[in-house]
Design an enzyme around this catalytic site. Structure first.
Site, short mmCIF file in Angstrom:
data_model
loop_
_atom_site.label_atom_id
_atom_site.label_comp_id
_atom_site.label_asym_id
_atom_site.label_seq_id
_atom_site.Cartn_x
_atom_site.Cartn_y
_atom_site.Cartn_z
N SER A 57 8.67 -13.95 -7.33
CA SER A 57 10.09 -13.58 -7.23
C SER A 57 10.40 -13.13 -5.81
CB SER A 57 10.44 -12.47 -8.22
OG SER A 57 9.79 -11.25 -7.86
N ASP A 90 3.64 -10.10 4.23
CA ASP A 90 4.06 -9.01 3.35
C ASP A 90 3.12 -7.81 3.40
OD1 ASP A 90 2.00 -10.34 1.99
OD2 ASP A 90 3.27 -10.98 0.33
N THR A 91 1.82 -8.05 3.57
CA THR A 91 0.90 -6.90 3.65
C THR A 91 1.11 -6.12 4.93
OG1 THR A 91 -0.70 -8.19 2.40
CG2 THR A 91 -1.50 -6.18 3.43
N THR A 126 0.26 -9.21 -6.42
CA THR A 126 -0.42 -10.43 -6.84
C THR A 126 -1.83 -10.47 -6.26
OG1 THR A 126 1.67 -11.61 -7.01
CG2 THR A 126 -0.32 -12.94 -6.80
#
Length: 472
Positions: free
Chosen positions: A16, A240-241, A262
């Site tokens: 998402s 994103d990390t 995830t």
């Protein structure tokens, strides 16, 4: 009274995407989710692919919604997962599909790479953990399976770079995400041009590396027309990390982090990379972080396994209910290695876990609670192992582990993690990636003067839980 400066974080994960507005009032970061949309890789022409242009359309719809609710951001930035990319032709259009890292096109590409250089040399140059889906292996697959695409391509853009390009028309590669490709030299902090040449890849594909905080420009006229306004596009840590680690609410200089979603990424911030043989043997990675730091971490399979089991059980099974069932089932007498390749992209995660247990001569979980219990225990065990390896490699002892991301809401996993690591576990913010994205934009705009000040705002703005390990 002056209106606070509003930024907009676009945070897209494997399942998402969400868009959060953020602004600072009286030293606290306030956020508001304004748009959410589904994502997921789907089969296209026999391959797992991302609908990147559909994602772009959702971003523009989210921008337009901000105007509809009367909260227009002064800046926007996008973060996504790592390693995947699109190729851009000489006409500026996308070539081919945006293939997902879980696709099997990279099978056997590690052997192809060994014909060019050893894994030891690759790690010594790039410091990146071997994972068969890394960009370097994906590019070797394109070179072997679709060589015409490389001949036609003018640029390679990682997913967030492609989406930023669609917003602004500007072509560049953000540094933190670029490091995950295993094509950036960990020591020079630039593309490893000698490596790229040896791989037979065209140099023209690899764009200028830029750091988080760079202002790319304004929205293209057509995008601004659809949105109803224009604003600046400012790069966050697009991996994103990288954004999640920026949002860790730590005060101390040395701390452990776990970005739990995830994927599970557990490690620490450092100033310099460790590309030693010992680090390679432990399968740690050296990824770029905000402000020139190194995210020294291990990539562990993560909640993908729980997400997949839940999906097989149907929509009525919530994550909270699955966690409750695992707690009710109690410890299951089987130990699984959550990083076993069979768990990367199975047709059925339930059957993959059961097959692993049969193959290793252990009890086989049957109920949803037993399956989840088995996975949770496997994750916590891997976290504990990684923490011990980090101490052995760095000699740095950290009493606390900070968990950010969606996994920080899982009370059972947090308790198991505290026990397995022997650390105080601090949890939150759960939207750590989007918060870190916002922080990078606000730092670029001078709202915060330093990372320490930005992290202080996180501590004041979001609830942070604490779980202590039980005495043995």
């Amino acid at each position: 009274m002056d209106m606070p400066q509003i930024s907009l974080a676009v945070d897209i994960g494997a399942s998402s995407g969400k868009m959060l507005l953020g602004w600072v009032e009286e030293g606290r970061l306030l956020t508001e989710e304004v748009w959410r949309f589904p994502n997921g890789a789907k089969k296209l022409g026999g391959r797992r692919c991302w609908d990147v242009d559909g994602l772009f359309d959702q971003i523009v719809q989210g921008l337009a919604h901000c105007a509809e609710i009367g909260k227009i951001p002064s800046s926007v930035g996008i973060d996504t997962w790592a390693v995947d990319f699109v190729l851009i032709g000489r006409d500026g259009r996308r070539l081919g599909d945006a293939v997902c890292y879980r696709d099997h096109r990279t099978d056997g590409m590690d052997k192809k790479l060994l014909e060019i250089l050893s894994e030891e040399e690759l790690y010594a140059r790039t410091g990146i953990q071997k994972q068969i889906f890394n960009t370097i292996y994906q590019l070797l697959a394109v070179k072997e399976q679709e060589p015409e695409l490389l001949e036609q391509a003018e640029h390679l853009l990682l997913i967030p770079d492609y989406l930023h390009y669609r917003l602004t028309g500007q072509i560049c590669t953000e540094y933190t995400n670029a490091t995950t490709t295993a094509l950036v030299n960990a020591h020079t902090r630039d593309w490893d041009w000698e490596l790229i040449d040896r791989l037979g890849l065209p140099r023209r594909l690899f764009c200028k590396l830029v750091q988080p905080g760079e202002r790319l420009g304004e929205l293209l006229p057509d995008v601004a027309r659809r949105a109803g306004y224009s604003c600046s596009v400012v790069l966050p840590a697009t991996h994103d990390t990288g954004s999640a680690v920026l949002a860790v609410p730590a005060q101390e200089e040395n701390f452990l982090f776990l970005s739990s979603g995830t994927w599970s990424l557990i490690g620490m911030e450092r100033c310099e990379p460790d590309c030693s043989a010992q680090s390679r043997a432990a399968n740690f990675t050296n990824e770029g972080g905000y402000g020139g730091t190194i995210r020294y971490l291990k990539n562990i399979m993560g909640l993908w396994m729980i997400q997949s089991i839940r999906a097989e059980l149907g929509e009525e099974m919530t994550f909270a209910r699955l966690s409750e069932l695992a707690e009710e089932a109690g410890p299951f007498p089987a130990e699984i290695d959550v990083d076993d390749p069979s768990f990367l992209a199975p047709e059925s995660m339930k059957e993959a876990v059961q097959a692993y247990c049969r193959r290793t001569g252990q009890a086989v979980p049957q109920s949803p609670g037993e399956l989840a219990s088995c996975v949770y225990a496997g994750l916590a065990a891997r976290y504990g192992q990684a923490v011990r390896e980090l101490f052995a490699l760095t000699g740095v002892s950290c009493p606390r582990l900070y968990i950010v991301g969606g996994g920080s809401r899982d009370a059972l996993l947090n308790r198991l993690t505290a026990q397995a690591t022997g650390k105080e576990v601090f949890t939150g913010p759960s939207e750590g990636t989007a918060v870190g994205n916002l922080l990078a934009q606000l730092l670029a705009q001078g709202v915060f003067s330093s990372v320490a000040e930005a992290r202080g705002a996180v501590r004041r703005s979001f609830p942070v839980g604490c779980v202590r390990p039980r005495p043995q």
